[in-house]
Design a protein around this motif. Structure first.
Motif, PDB file in Angstrom:
ATOM      1  N   ILE A   1       0.074  10.332   0.697  1.00 13.55           N
ATOM      2  CA  ILE A   1      -0.841   9.192   0.559  1.00 13.55           C
ATOM      3  C   ILE A   1      -1.007   8.821  -0.906  1.00 13.55           C
ATOM      4  N   GLU A   2      -1.241   9.821  -1.740  1.00 14.72           N
ATOM      5  CA  GLU A   2      -1.432   9.547  -3.160  1.00 14.72           C
ATOM      6  C   GLU A   2      -0.165   9.006  -3.802  1.00 14.72           C
ATOM      7  N   ALA A   3       0.995   9.577  -3.436  1.00 17.89           N
ATOM      8  CA  ALA A   3       2.252   9.094  -4.010  1.00 17.89           C
ATOM      9  C   ALA A   3       2.545   7.656  -3.580  1.00 17.89           C
ATOM     10  N   SER A   4       2.254   7.358  -2.299  1.00 18.47           N
ATOM     11  CA  SER A   4       2.498   6.002  -1.789  1.00 18.47           C
ATOM     12  C   SER A   4       1.542   4.996  -2.414  1.00 18.47           C
ATOM     13  N   LEU A   5       0.261   5.373  -2.505  1.00 21.88           N
ATOM     14  CA  LEU A   5      -0.709   4.478  -3.133  1.00 21.88           C
ATOM     15  C   LEU A   5      -0.412   4.289  -4.617  1.00 21.88           C
ATOM     16  N   GLY A   6       0.116   5.335  -5.244  1.00 15.75           N
ATOM     17  CA  GLY A   6       0.446   5.238  -6.658  1.00 15.75           C
ATOM     18  C   GLY A   6       1.448   4.143  -6.944  1.00 15.75           C
ATOM     19  N   GLN A   7       2.338   3.865  -5.992  1.00 12.89           N
ATOM     20  CA  GLN A   7       3.349   2.831  -6.194  1.00 12.89           C
ATOM     21  C   GLN A   7       2.737   1.434  -6.269  1.00 12.89           C
ATOM     22  N   ARG A   8       1.487   1.305  -5.842  1.00 12.60           N
ATOM     23  CA  ARG A   8       0.797   0.015  -5.934  1.00 12.60           C
ATOM     24  C   ARG A   8       0.156  -0.179  -7.309  1.00 12.60           C
ATOM     25  N   PHE A   9       0.208   0.877  -8.134  1.00 12.62           N
ATOM     26  CA  PHE A   9      -0.391   0.809  -9.457  1.00 12.62           C
ATOM     27  C   PHE A   9       0.655   1.170 -10.517  1.00 12.62           C
ATOM     28  N   PRO A  10       1.697   0.324 -10.645  1.00 11.44           N
ATOM     29  CA  PRO A  10       2.715   0.613 -11.670  1.00 11.44           C
ATOM     30  C   PRO A  10       2.139   0.446 -13.068  1.00 11.44           C
ATOM     31  N   ILE A  11       2.640   1.266 -13.981  1.00 11.62           N
ATOM     32  CA  ILE A  11       2.193   1.179 -15.370  1.00 11.62           C
ATOM     33  C   ILE A  11       3.088   0.188 -16.101  1.00 11.62           C
ATOM     34  N   GLU A  12       2.489  -0.777 -16.712  1.00 16.18           N
ATOM     35  CA  GLU A  12       3.229  -1.855 -17.376  1.00 16.18           C
ATOM     36  C   GLU A  12       4.111  -1.302 -18.493  1.00 16.18           C
ATOM     37  N   GLY A  13       5.347  -1.717 -18.481  1.00 17.16           N
ATOM     38  CA  GLY A  13       6.283  -1.299 -19.512  1.00 17.16           C
ATOM     39  C   GLY A  13       6.982   0.016 -19.220  1.00 17.16           C
ATOM     40  N   LYS A  14       6.658   0.660 -18.104  1.00 18.16           N
ATOM     41  CA  LYS A  14       7.291   1.930 -17.740  1.00 18.16           C
ATOM     42  C   LYS A  14       7.824   1.811 -16.317  1.00 18.16           C
ATOM     43  N   GLU A  15       9.091   1.532 -16.203  1.00 13.55           N
ATOM     44  CA  GLU A  15       9.696   1.326 -14.890  1.00 13.55           C
ATOM     45  C   GLU A  15       9.696   2.636 -14.085  1.00 13.55           C
ATOM     46  N   GLY A  16       9.234   2.543 -12.839  1.00 11.34           N
ATOM     47  CA  GLY A  16       9.210   3.703 -11.956  1.00 11.34           C
ATOM     48  C   GLY A  16       8.097   4.694 -12.240  1.00 11.34           C
ATOM     49  N   ILE A  17       7.176   4.347 -13.143  1.00 12.11           N
ATOM     50  CA  ILE A  17       6.056   5.232 -13.486  1.00 12.11           C
ATOM     51  C   ILE A  17       4.767   4.597 -12.971  1.00 12.11           C
ATOM     52  N   TYR A  18       3.954   5.399 -12.308  1.00  8.17           N
ATOM     53  CA  TYR A  18       2.759   4.874 -11.648  1.00  8.17           C
ATOM     54  C   TYR A  18       1.499   5.576 -12.148  1.00  8.17           C
ATOM     55  N   ASP A  19       0.362   4.916 -11.931  1.00  6.25           N
ATOM     56  CA  ASP A  19      -0.921   5.437 -12.399  1.00  6.25           C
ATOM     57  C   ASP A  19      -1.487   6.399 -11.355  1.00  6.25           C
ATOM     58  N   TYR A  20      -0.936   7.600 -11.317  1.00 12.81           N
ATOM     59  CA  TYR A  20      -1.406   8.603 -10.362  1.00 12.81           C
ATOM     60  C   TYR A  20      -2.831   9.050 -10.665  1.00 12.81           C
ATOM     61  N   GLY A  21      -3.231   9.015 -11.929  1.00  9.04           N
ATOM     62  CA  GLY A  21      -4.582   9.428 -12.299  1.00  9.04           C
ATOM     63  C   GLY A  21      -5.640   8.579 -11.613  1.00  9.04           C
ATOM     64  N   LYS A  22      -5.451   7.263 -11.617  1.00  8.09           N
ATOM     65  CA  LYS A  22      -6.411   6.369 -10.978  1.00  8.09           C
ATOM     66  C   LYS A  22      -6.473   6.624  -9.474  1.00  8.09           C
ATOM     67  N   VAL A  23      -5.306   6.782  -8.857  1.00 10.10           N
ATOM     68  CA  VAL A  23      -5.253   7.003  -7.413  1.00 10.10           C
ATOM     69  C   VAL A  23      -5.933   8.316  -7.036  1.00 10.10           C
ATOM     70  N   MET A  24      -5.645   9.392  -7.764  1.00 10.14           N
ATOM     71  CA  MET A  24      -6.242  10.687  -7.442  1.00 10.14           C
ATOM     72  C   MET A  24      -7.750  10.659  -7.664  1.00 10.14           C
ATOM     73  N   CYS A  25      -8.207   9.922  -8.674  1.00 11.38           N
ATOM     74  CA  CYS A  25      -9.627   9.823  -8.951  1.00 11.38           C
ATOM     75  C   CYS A  25     -10.366   9.150  -7.787  1.00 11.38           C
ATOM     76  N   ILE A  26      -9.835   8.040  -7.301  1.00 10.70           N
ATOM     77  CA  ILE A  26     -10.438   7.337  -6.161  1.00 10.70           C
ATOM     78  C   ILE A  26     -10.406   8.215  -4.908  1.00 10.70           C
ATOM     79  N   PHE A  27      -9.259   8.828  -4.673  1.00  9.63           N
ATOM     80  CA  PHE A  27      -9.079   9.683  -3.504  1.00  9.63           C
ATOM     81  C   PHE A  27     -10.085  10.839  -3.511  1.00  9.63           C
ATOM     82  N   MET A  28     -10.225  11.507  -4.648  1.00  6.45           N
ATOM     83  CA  MET A  28     -11.111  12.660  -4.738  1.00  6.45           C
ATOM     84  C   MET A  28     -12.589  12.255  -4.651  1.00  6.45           C
ATOM     85  N   GLY A  29     -12.927  11.056  -5.092  1.00  8.67           N
ATOM     86  CA  GLY A  29     -14.302  10.584  -4.938  1.00  8.67           C
ATOM     87  C   GLY A  29     -14.688  10.496  -3.469  1.00  8.67           C
TER      88      GLY A  29
END
Length: 524
Positions: A434-462
């Protein structure tokens, strides 16, 4: 699940036994009373804390002196099995990028292997939970460890992704067998004075396994021409020593006494031992089905908290933050040191403030740490954050072994604790996916194939912390007690009546039993 009040004063050497007949019809007043007491009995009173201090020392480690050498060995072999179980599991989490590259798959694809393991663990828990309660703790323990050796060696030799998934599926079944047997081996023979601190130490075998995985990852994988495979081959060795150690120890004393009592019951009722076992099983299911459902839900929330905060964390460090191997090792090590410290401290503190209240405090503390944990990239900010986040996550987990043990019927302790834990794992199995899939919706600008896993895990853990807090708040507690099923009766022994004396009286503390019954005292 029942908590029955007693007005008598507790003495240190007395355990009260309450016999409660099963009741399957609940009035609205009883239901309202139960939920009311979830709030009124949550916060400990000065009296309950004072009485707990008479039973439990402030410094928990002297309490370990109550253990004899055999009890100590039982605890160590149980702890080692659980520790190595965790190391074997996190071998994939720590190598997701390496395995994905080696097999030409995405990180999301590799995360499916973690999901598969978590889904199938319940199968092993059911099989070995039955074997452990029916035939003993000793040989199911040895068989589990032997199968771990075989599958870890095999995983190191796989060449294709389907073969890798197949090995992880088998590993999931085997891994599911370990918690219930290891927990019973470690804790059921320990003296009451030592059980809370031992619960915290035992559960943090999980964090210890992760920490050892981080260390061996850096020492072996990063220096071996065989890469990630070398960690799997290495991890197959120590369980052989655990098997030898367990073989030289006798069968669990608590289990042996229970089987003797079961044999006497069978003789008195003209039943065979086997038919008596299934008779007692049926009684347990009839009496405790609500308890079992609750424990599964509780363990689902707990497993969401651990997997949601740990499985993708190493990937976030290396892929999103570009941490070096050394920096990643330091951060992961601090996280697991925080987990170890939190689990031991909170488990002991729960002896004074209660199991539920300790867990709820950890949910609040963990929630407060989410922002710096999920959004600060610098090691100076992230390292303290991850230490304290895992302090609270695994601090709550430290209460789990003793909490489950106190709520599970003694006759089916390995089965109930193992199955509840692993069914919770099954429900939470998709955490990393779930976290890996949701992370793909939050790509980091300027970094191809890199996603903002920190934001996703933070929301998930809340969301997870909120769910765990509510589940714990509405659930039962049996601090200091044990539950027995005996000839159609539900019996509960208690060494800590103080926790029950927070209200003047109560008729029902769950939906299953109505305590209009006689209370007797047994001298221990």
């Amino acid at each position: 699940m029942s908590e029955i009040a007693s007005s008598q004063e507790r003495t240190v050497n007395t355990v009260r036994v309450s016999t409660v007949k099963a009741q399957h019809h609940f009035t609205g007043a009883e239901v309202r009373h139960y939920f009311k007491t979830r709030f009124t009995q949550l916060i400990p009173t000065r009296k309950s804390i004072r009485e707990a201090r008479e039973q439990y020392p402030i410094n928990p480690f002297p309490a370990l002196k109550h253990m004899n050498w055999q009890q100590t060995q039982f605890f160590i072999v149980g702890f080692l099995a659980w520790t190595w179980d965790a190391l074997d599991f996190f071998a994939v989490s720590l190598n997701m990028s390496n395995i994905a590259k080696d097999m030409d798959k995405s990180i999301t694809d590799i995360s499916h292997a973690i999901t598969l393991v978590l889904l199938l663990r319940v199968v092993g828990a059911i099989i070995f939970g039955y074997l452990g309660d029916r035939y003993g703790r000793k040989y199911p323990y040895c068989v589990s460890m032997a199968l771990i050796v075989v599958i870890q060696i095999g995983t190191g030799f796989v060449k294709t992704f389907p073969a890798f998934l197949g090995c992880r599926a088998l590993f999931g079944i085997i891994m599911g067998s370990i918690f219930g047997i290891a927990n019973a081996t470690a804790l059921e023979n320990a003296p009451v004075e030592s059980k809370s601190i031992l619960s915290g130490i035992f559960q943090e075998g999980y964090a210890m396994g992760y920490l050892l995985g981080v260390i061996f990852q850096r020492a072996i994988v990063d220096n071996s021409p065989h890469g990630w495979r070398s960690l799997f081959w290495f991890s197959s060795g120590p369980p052989v020593l655990f098997i030898v150690w367990r073989l030289v120890l006798p069968e669990s004393g608590a289990y042996s006494r229970r089987k003797l009592e079961e044999k006497k019951l069978a003789e008195n009722s003209d039943k065979t031992v086997s038919s008596q076992f299934w008779h007692t099983t049926l009684l347990a299911l009839k009496a405790h089905w609500i308890t079992l459902i609750y424990l599964v839900i509780l363990m689902a929330m707990f497993n969401f908290s651990s997997h949601g905060s740990q499985d993708l964390f190493p990937t976030m460090l290396t892929n999103q933050y570009d941490y070096s191997s050394d920096a990643s090792t330091v951060t992961n090590s601090l996280a697991n040191i925080g987990a170890l410290v939190g689990g031991i401290i909170v488990a002991h503190v729960s002896s004074f403030i209660g199991r539920r209240f300790a867990i709820i405090l950890c949910c609040i503390g963990g929630g407060a740490m989410l922002y710096p944990w999920g959004f600060i990239e610098s090691p100076k900010g992230l390292n303290p954050s991850v230490f304290f986040l895992q302090f609270f996550v695994q601090g709550a987990w430290g209460v789990v072994p003793i909490h489950l043990t106190e709520l599970a019927p003694v006759e089916f302790r390995a089965f109930v604790t193992g199955v509840a834990y692993q069914m919770g794992n099954m429900i939470s199995s998709a955490s990393s996916t779930i976290e890996a899939s949701l992370g793909q919706r939050f790509p980091i600008e300027g970094k191809e194939g890199i996603y903002d896993y920190g934001k996703v895990m933070c929301i998930f853990m809340g969301c997870v912390f909120a769910g765990l807090l509510i589940t714990t708040l509405l659930g039962p507690e049996n601090k200091g007690g044990e539950v027995f099923v005996n000839e159609g009766r539900y019996e509960e022994t208690r060494g800590d009546v103080a926790a029950l004396e927070r209200s003047s009286e109560y008729a029902l503390d769950n939906f299953e039993f109505k305590p209009e019954v006689e209370q007797v005292e047994n001298k221990v």
